[in-house]
Write a protein that holds these residues in place. Structure first.
Motif, mmCIF file in Angstrom:
data_model
loop_
_atom_site.group_PDB
_atom_site.id
_atom_site.type_symbol
_atom_site.label_atom_id
_atom_site.label_comp_id
_atom_site.label_asym_id
_atom_site.label_seq_id
_atom_site.Cartn_x
_atom_site.Cartn_y
_atom_site.Cartn_z
ATOM 1 N N ILE A 1 79.980 47.315 1.574
ATOM 2 C CA ILE A 1 80.281 48.586 2.238
ATOM 3 C C ILE A 1 79.594 48.663 3.597
ATOM 4 C CG2 ILE A 1 80.060 51.092 2.004
ATOM 5 C CD1 ILE A 1 80.107 50.523 -1.092
ATOM 6 N N CYS A 2 80.380 48.969 4.609
ATOM 7 C CA CYS A 2 79.823 49.066 5.953
ATOM 8 C C CYS A 2 80.489 50.237 6.669
ATOM 9 C CB CYS A 2 80.048 47.766 6.718
ATOM 10 S SG CYS A 2 81.780 47.419 6.960
ATOM 11 N N THR A 3 80.181 50.408 7.943
ATOM 12 C CA THR A 3 80.726 51.573 8.638
ATOM 13 C C THR A 3 81.941 51.194 9.497
ATOM 14 O OG1 THR A 3 78.810 51.303 10.074
ATOM 15 C CG2 THR A 3 78.757 53.133 8.535
ATOM 16 N N GLY B 1 71.221 57.282 16.238
ATOM 17 C CA GLY B 1 71.203 55.823 16.419
ATOM 18 C C GLY B 1 69.801 55.281 16.658
ATOM 19 N N HIS C 1 67.035 55.639 9.639
ATOM 20 C CA HIS C 1 67.226 57.078 9.877
ATOM 21 C C HIS C 1 68.141 57.692 8.823
ATOM 22 C CE1 HIS C 1 71.068 55.849 11.556
ATOM 23 N NE2 HIS C 1 70.465 55.083 12.461
ATOM 24 N N GLY D 1 71.152 58.447 8.767
ATOM 25 C CA GLY D 1 72.429 57.758 8.575
ATOM 26 C C GLY D 1 72.281 56.587 7.611
ATOM 27 N N LYS E 1 72.137 57.652 4.060
ATOM 28 C CA LYS E 1 73.452 57.848 3.445
ATOM 29 C C LYS E 1 73.993 56.534 2.893
ATOM 30 C CE LYS E 1 78.029 59.586 4.132
ATOM 31 N NZ LYS E 1 78.854 60.590 4.764
ATOM 32 N N SER E 2 73.841 55.479 3.663
ATOM 33 C CA SER E 2 74.328 54.172 3.238
ATOM 34 C C SER E 2 73.534 53.649 2.037
ATOM 35 C CB SER E 2 74.246 53.218 4.426
ATOM 36 O OG SER E 2 74.604 51.932 4.057
ATOM 37 N N GLU F 1 83.055 50.953 12.446
ATOM 38 C CA GLU F 1 83.174 50.076 13.620
ATOM 39 C C GLU F 1 83.460 48.630 13.225
ATOM 40 O OE1 GLU F 1 80.383 51.466 12.534
ATOM 41 O OE2 GLU F 1 78.605 50.299 13.018
ATOM 42 N N LYS G 1 80.468 56.788 9.653
ATOM 43 C CA LYS G 1 79.033 57.005 9.835
ATOM 44 C C LYS G 1 78.699 58.484 9.731
ATOM 45 C CE LYS G 1 76.955 53.277 12.418
ATOM 46 N NZ LYS G 1 76.208 52.799 13.554
ATOM 47 N N LEU G 2 77.488 58.744 9.360
ATOM 48 C CA LEU G 2 77.013 60.114 9.339
ATOM 49 C C LEU G 2 76.462 60.467 10.720
ATOM 50 C CD1 LEU G 2 76.044 62.666 7.683
ATOM 51 C CD2 LEU G 2 73.890 61.462 7.469
HETATM 52 P P1 ATP Z 1 72.023 51.938 14.389
HETATM 53 O O1 ATP Z 1 73.236 52.080 15.241
HETATM 54 O O2 ATP Z 1 71.330 53.204 14.140
HETATM 55 O O3 ATP Z 1 71.116 50.837 14.871
HETATM 56 P P2 ATP Z 1 73.090 50.001 12.632
HETATM 57 O O4 ATP Z 1 74.402 50.148 11.951
HETATM 58 O O5 ATP Z 1 73.003 49.078 13.761
HETATM 59 O O6 ATP Z 1 72.567 51.452 12.983
HETATM 60 P P3 ATP Z 1 71.908 48.356 10.601
HETATM 61 O O7 ATP Z 1 70.491 48.058 10.342
HETATM 62 O O8 ATP Z 1 72.767 47.266 11.071
HETATM 63 O O9 ATP Z 1 71.963 49.571 11.620
HETATM 64 O O10 ATP Z 1 72.592 49.090 9.370
HETATM 65 C C1 ATP Z 1 72.340 48.938 8.007
HETATM 66 C C2 ATP Z 1 73.430 49.670 7.252
HETATM 67 O O11 ATP Z 1 73.368 51.073 7.506
HETATM 68 C C3 ATP Z 1 74.815 49.231 7.694
HETATM 69 O O12 ATP Z 1 75.609 49.005 6.559
HETATM 70 C C4 ATP Z 1 75.310 50.379 8.527
HETATM 71 O O13 ATP Z 1 76.689 50.470 8.536
HETATM 72 C C5 ATP Z 1 74.632 51.576 7.873
HETATM 73 N N1 ATP Z 1 74.503 52.694 8.808
HETATM 74 C C6 ATP Z 1 73.926 52.691 10.027
HETATM 75 N N2 ATP Z 1 74.026 53.894 10.639
HETATM 76 C C7 ATP Z 1 74.694 54.700 9.774
HETATM 77 C C8 ATP Z 1 75.125 56.066 9.810
HETATM 78 N N3 ATP Z 1 74.895 56.847 10.867
HETATM 79 N N4 ATP Z 1 75.781 56.556 8.736
HETATM 80 C C9 ATP Z 1 76.006 55.786 7.659
HETATM 81 N N5 ATP Z 1 75.637 54.499 7.553
HETATM 82 C C10 ATP Z 1 74.992 53.943 8.585
#
Ligand code: ATP
Ligand code: MG
Length: 564
Positions: A237-239, A278, A49, A51, A54-55, A241, A269-270
């Motif tokens: 780089i991660c978010t 999500g 999605h 978000g 953005k990553s 949480e 996160k965005l």
């Molecule tokens: P979701 O909660 O939507 O399932 P997630 O973090 O579980 O997202 P992953 O497939 O694990 O999804 O994420 C891949 C990368 O995208 C990770 O580094 C994560 O931090 C980043 N990411 C996910 N959601 C966002 C967001 N809303 N904004 C920025 N980065 C994001």
């Protein structure tokens, strides 16, 4: 300053040095790393999605900016929810956004042998042990924020015994949940993640890539740093949480003695106001049948945005404007809409389409005659050229462009008033017809042949210009007018039961009359419908010669670009 320049300046300002770039600059200066190597590591358990966009753009953008490397890596260490369908859709989305990985496509599951070896190494160092506690017991023993955890009764097993048991776990001797491997760190740590976290579990599951080779799988917090280290990632780089997991990340790479360990950096996160982002919640909208699939144009999955008519450029612009930071902020959908308008404004042709038609008859125009008018495709961009538009005695105009009894400051058609028909002539309303229910069915007018557009006529002026479509050659097409799928008055989640507040009127379907040229429009092609909005041809429901149009965004904007 033109809007475009303001936008460019603003986005430069925002991205010039975000906090991650400052960290990278320092690392390069101090020689911590010689190059920059980033990755995007999605779990293939759903569609990506906005978000994730953005990553992706952040990680890919950094690698590009610093002339480094970018890895595309599937974090597929949890076989329960992962599917090949998602691997493929995610790759398609990432490619569409413009991130290139060439031959740098990796799967965490390819590292299962190394992860197993890493676990053995920890056991040999006395840093990991096999425990027979159940998941519930482990939770209980872990303690709380106020209370330290309790020692695991199995933690004193000898290294030899641990090696034997771990090997037997791998050989399939134990049932799911009966044994786990735990890292030996600190049961009294104020950070709960450090209280001897589980790093391997038994799970007799078939993996979408490794099949039945493994019946033990590593936990995320153990697997992820190993994946990064194996690939030579510098900045992981991660978010946000994961901020509390960073000490564990560092523990893993330190204990495993990687020579140039990666560094974890977290950013916010965005989130979009009144929008479901999500994966889990988008999935729920799809499963509950509220959305018509993952690419329903009302969603913000990348495939939905693409289907709706958003462009990679507009999403990039949006992510730049949103910026990268450590503190949680909520962006506005209006900003994303602003970006797509900015992107399409000069690029796409401006066509005439009537969404709620009534007939306009020009009584003094020769019956049976059709004139071809030369019309600029985009007055602000000559490069898009011109097209021929047919014009004759009978046209369609928008219902709202005529009023029997107009209020003050209404400059469109009403009895006795003269307006310009866009790209054509002045017409003056002479009369109208109604059906038995009092609805206007036909408006009559006369035209002035002297007033043709482009003829240089200066005799008199009119205050209103309306668009039209030539009736005999008009094409009937389906147009979908989208609104937010969320009820904005109530917000996304229902306070009482946590359900999603759905807007029942988020998809309105109308039959419009459009210029004949639009009948040939192809999937994903987009247009401005003058005085109305931007529309894109739906790739799924359109047929040869019968396009279905999705409204991307209307022309009206409530967004004001923040001053740099
Ligand atoms: P979701 O909660 O939507 O399932 P997630 O973090 O579980 O997202 P992953 O497939 O694990 O999804 O994420 C891949 C990368 O995208 C990770 O580094 C994560 O931090 C980043 N990411 C996910 N959601 C966002 C967001 N809303 N904004 C920025 N980065 C994001
Ligand atoms: Mg997830």
């Amino acid at each position: 300053m033109a809007d475009k320049e303001i936008l460019e300046e603003a986005s430069e300002e925002v991205v010039s040095k975000n906090f991650i770039e400052q960290i990278i600059d320092k690392d390069l200066e101090e020689g911590v790393y010689e190059t920059v190597h980033t990755r995007f590591p999605p779990e293939p358990n759903g569609y990506l999605h906005i978000g994730h966009a953005k990553s992706i753009l952040l990680n890919y953008g950094l690698a590009e900016k610093y002339n480094g490397l970018f890895n595309m890596r599937f974090d597929d260490t949890n076989p329960t929810k992962e599917k090949v369908e998602f691997v493929n859709s995610q790759l398609e989305d990432i490619k569409w956004l413009g991130a290139k990985w060439d031959d740098r496509l990796f799967y965490a599951s390819d590292y299962f042998p190394q992860m197993y070896e890493a676990a053995i190494k920890l056991i040999k160092k006395g840093k990991a042990y096999v425990s027979d506690l159940s998941a519930d017991e482990i939770r209980e023993y872990r303690g709380t924020f106020d209370e330290p955890g309790k020692k695991d009764p199995y933690s004193d097993r000898s290294i030899e015994e641990n090696l034997t048991l771990f090997n037997e776990m791998k050989e399939g001797k134990y049932e799911d949940g009966s044994k786990v491997l735990r890292a030996r760190i600190d049961m009294a740590s104020p950070n709960m993640n450090m209280r001897d976290p589980v790093i391997y579990r038994v799970a007799h599951m078939t993996h979408h890539r490794t099949g039945d080779t493994w019946c033990i799988y590593p936990m995320y917090d153990f697997a992820h740093p190993i994946e990064d280290a194996i690939e030579g990632i510098t900045h992981s780089i991660c978010t946000l949480e994961f901020e509390d997991h960073r000490p564990l990340y560092n523990w893993v790479v330190t204990e495993l003695e990687y020579p140039h360990p990666p560094k974890q950096i977290e950013f916010a996160k965005l989130y979009l106001k009144n929008v479901v982002t999500g994966k889990r919640y988008i999935k729920k909208l799809v499963e509950d049948g509220i959305a018509d699939g993952w690419d329903d144009p009302r969603l913000v999955s990348i495939s939905a945005l693409r289907r709706r008519g958003y462009t990679p450029e507009s999403i990039k612009m949006f992510c730049k404007l949103a910026g990268v930071s450590k503190s949680q902020a909520v962006a506005d959908m209006a900003m994303l809409e602003y970006c797509i308008r900015e992107d399409l404004k000069l690029k796409r042709p401006r066509m005439m389409a009537v969404l709620d038609p009534i007939k306009l008859v020009i009584d003094n125009y020769e019956e049976g005659k059709t004139e071809m008018l030369s019309v600029a495709n985009n007055l602000e961009n000559e490069a898009l050229g011109e097209r021929e538009v047919p014009f004759s005695r009978e046209l369609y105009i928008e219902r709202e462009d005529f009023m029997e009894e107009p209020p003050k400051k209404y400059f469109r058609l009403f009895p006795g008033n003269e307006v310009r028909l866009m790209n054509a002539y002045f017409v003056k309303c002479t009369s109208f017809e109604k059906d038995e229910n009092g609805n206007i069915t036909v408006v009559h007018c006369t035209y002035d042949p002297e007033t043709k557009s482009g003829s240089g006529f200066t005799g008199r002026k009119v205050k209103g210009t309306i668009h039209w479509v030539n009736a005999p050659t008009a094409k009937k097409v389906e147009v979908r007018l989208f609104e937010n799928i969320i009820d904005e008055e109530k917000g996304v989640y229902n306070e009482e039961d946590g359900s999603i507040n759905v807007n029942p009127d988020s998809k309105k379907i109308v039959t419009a009359f459009v210029e004949p040229a639009l009948a040939e429009a192809k999937a994903y092609e987009s247009f401005q419908f003058v005085r109305n909005g931007f529309y894109c041809v739906d790739y799924k429901d359109s047929k040869e010669g019968a396009p279905v149009f999705n409204r991307i965004v209307s022309l009206k904007s409530s967004f004001v670009l923040p001053k740099a």
